[in-house]
Design a protein around this motif. Sequence first.
Motif, PDB file in Angstrom:
ATOM      1  N   ASP A   1       0.779  -1.225   0.056  1.00  8.26           N
ATOM      2  CA  ASP A   1       0.072  -0.127  -0.076  1.00  8.26           C
ATOM      3  C   ASP A   1       0.957   1.410   0.092  1.00  8.26           C
ATOM      4  O   ASP A   1       1.000   1.921   0.924  1.00  8.26           O
ATOM      5  N   PHE A   2       1.202   1.785  -1.210  1.00  8.24           N
ATOM      6  CA  PHE A   2       2.013   2.825  -1.302  1.00  8.24           C
ATOM      7  C   PHE A   2       1.069   3.964  -1.558  1.00  8.24           C
ATOM      8  O   PHE A   2       1.667   5.098  -2.212  1.00  8.24           O
ATOM      9  N   GLY A   3      -0.145   3.952  -1.501  1.00  7.94           N
ATOM     10  CA  GLY A   3      -0.955   5.143  -1.409  1.00  7.94           C
ATOM     11  C   GLY A   3      -0.579   6.452  -0.873  1.00  7.94           C
ATOM     12  O   GLY A   3      -0.928   7.748  -1.445  1.00  7.94           O
ATOM     13  N   SER A   4       0.197   6.371   0.082  1.00 10.24           N
ATOM     14  CA  SER A   4       0.363   7.718   0.804  1.00 10.24           C
ATOM     15  C   SER A   4       2.146   8.117   0.679  1.00 10.24           C
ATOM     16  O   SER A   4       2.646   8.792   1.483  1.00 10.24           O
ATOM     17  N   SER A   5       2.646   7.349  -0.260  1.00 16.54           N
ATOM     18  CA  SER A   5       4.273   7.384  -0.339  1.00 16.54           C
ATOM     19  C   SER A   5       4.581   8.437  -1.163  1.00 16.54           C
ATOM     20  O   SER A   5       3.855   8.819  -2.175  1.00 16.54           O
ATOM     21  N   ILE A   6       5.790   8.742  -1.058  1.00 15.03           N
ATOM     22  CA  ILE A   6       6.523   9.925  -2.084  1.00 15.03           C
ATOM     23  C   ILE A   6       7.987   9.395  -2.139  1.00 15.03           C
ATOM     24  O   ILE A   6       8.555   8.447  -1.328  1.00 15.03           O
ATOM     25  N   TYR A   7       8.359   9.712  -3.189  1.00 16.18           N
ATOM     26  CA  TYR A   7       9.797   9.245  -3.620  1.00 16.18           C
ATOM     27  C   TYR A   7      10.787  10.665  -3.221  1.00 16.18           C
ATOM     28  O   TYR A   7      10.330  11.953  -3.741  1.00 16.18           O
ATOM     29  N   LYS A   8      12.046  10.659  -2.627  1.00 13.07           N
ATOM     30  CA  LYS A   8      12.804  11.726  -2.572  1.00 13.07           C
ATOM     31  C   LYS A   8      14.023  11.295  -2.941  1.00 13.07           C
ATOM     32  O   LYS A   8      14.522  10.064  -2.574  1.00 13.07           O
ATOM     33  N   ARG A   9      14.769  11.862  -3.870  1.00  8.66           N
ATOM     34  CA  ARG A   9      16.276  11.683  -4.162  1.00  8.66           C
ATOM     35  C   ARG A   9      17.217  11.891  -2.891  1.00  8.66           C
ATOM     36  O   ARG A   9      17.976  10.911  -2.878  1.00  8.66           O
ATOM     37  N   PHE A  10      16.909  12.924  -2.154  1.00  6.09           N
ATOM     38  CA  PHE A  10      17.529  12.946  -0.922  1.00  6.09           C
ATOM     39  C   PHE A  10      16.602  12.845   0.370  1.00  6.09           C
ATOM     40  O   PHE A  10      15.822  13.671   0.576  1.00  6.09           O
ATOM     41  N   VAL A  11      16.824  11.783   1.168  1.00  6.66           N
ATOM     42  CA  VAL A  11      16.066  11.551   2.374  1.00  6.66           C
ATOM     43  C   VAL A  11      16.532  12.147   3.521  1.00  6.66           C
ATOM     44  O   VAL A  11      17.717  11.613   3.710  1.00  6.66           O
ATOM     45  N   SER A  12      16.007  13.041   4.245  1.00  4.48           N
ATOM     46  CA  SER A  12      16.569  13.539   5.407  1.00  4.48           C
ATOM     47  C   SER A  12      16.005  13.011   6.646  1.00  4.48           C
ATOM     48  O   SER A  12      15.032  12.053   6.669  1.00  4.48           O
ATOM     49  N   GLN A  13      16.836  13.252   7.808  1.00  6.55           N
ATOM     50  CA  GLN A  13      16.350  12.630   9.133  1.00  6.55           C
ATOM     51  C   GLN A  13      14.977  13.035   9.305  1.00  6.55           C
ATOM     52  O   GLN A  13      14.363  12.237   9.964  1.00  6.55           O
ATOM     53  N   LYS A  14      14.576  14.147   9.114  1.00  2.47           N
ATOM     54  CA  LYS A  14      13.187  14.741   9.386  1.00  2.47           C
ATOM     55  C   LYS A  14      11.896  13.598   8.858  1.00  2.47           C
ATOM     56  O   LYS A  14      10.973  13.229   9.267  1.00  2.47           O
ATOM     57  N   ASP A  15      12.341  13.350   7.384  1.00  2.00           N
ATOM     58  CA  ASP A  15      11.463  12.388   6.519  1.00  2.00           C
ATOM     59  C   ASP A  15      11.407  11.087   7.342  1.00  2.00           C
ATOM     60  O   ASP A  15      10.344  10.308   7.351  1.00  2.00           O
ATOM     61  N   LEU A  16      12.700  10.433   7.677  1.00  2.69           N
ATOM     62  CA  LEU A  16      12.605   9.314   8.537  1.00  2.69           C
ATOM     63  C   LEU A  16      12.018   9.433  10.138  1.00  2.69           C
ATOM     64  O   LEU A  16      11.405   8.169  10.503  1.00  2.69           O
TER      65      LEU A  16
END
Length: 142
Positions: A118-133
Motif C-alpha cells: 500500500d504505497f498510496g501515501s508514499s513519496i519518492y525523494k532523491r535525498f531523504v532527510s532525518q526529518k523524513d525518517l
Amino acid sequence: SLLFLKMNLIRTGPNESVYLFNDKILKVFQNKYIAKNEIKIQKYASSIGISPKLIAHGEDFLITEFINGTLLEDLPKTPELIESVDKVVDRMHFYGIIHGDLNEGNIMIKDDKIYILDFGSSIYKRFVSQKDLDNDYVMYDY
C-alpha cells in the motif's frame, strides 16, 4: 469467447477499491493523480524487491502479484522478526521511498520474505532527510 473473472472485493478506501482475482491483486483508483503516484512508487518498490511484483497498470488501476502470507499485525513480534522488518524499511528509505503509512497492516510476511504494501501515501525523494525518517517507522504492538 467471453472472459469472466471472479473478483472478490478485499477492501475499499477513500481513494481506491482492491480486488483479488486469479491470484492477483487489482487496485482501482478514483483519482488519476493518486494512481499515477502509487503506480510509480509501486513499480520502483517492486524493482528493489520490497513489495509484490507489479504486473500491469493503466491510468486508473494497477495489478500486482498476490502474496498469500501473514500480516505483521497477526504475528508474534520476535526480536528476529522486528530486525528483519526494520532492515526492509531501511532498504526502502535507502532507495528514497517514504511510505507515509507504515503500520503492521501494511507489512506482509511469507516464507521469511517481507513485503511492504500500500504505497498510496508514499513519496519518492532523491535525498531523504532525518526529518523524513523521524515519522516513517513501524510502531510495533507487542
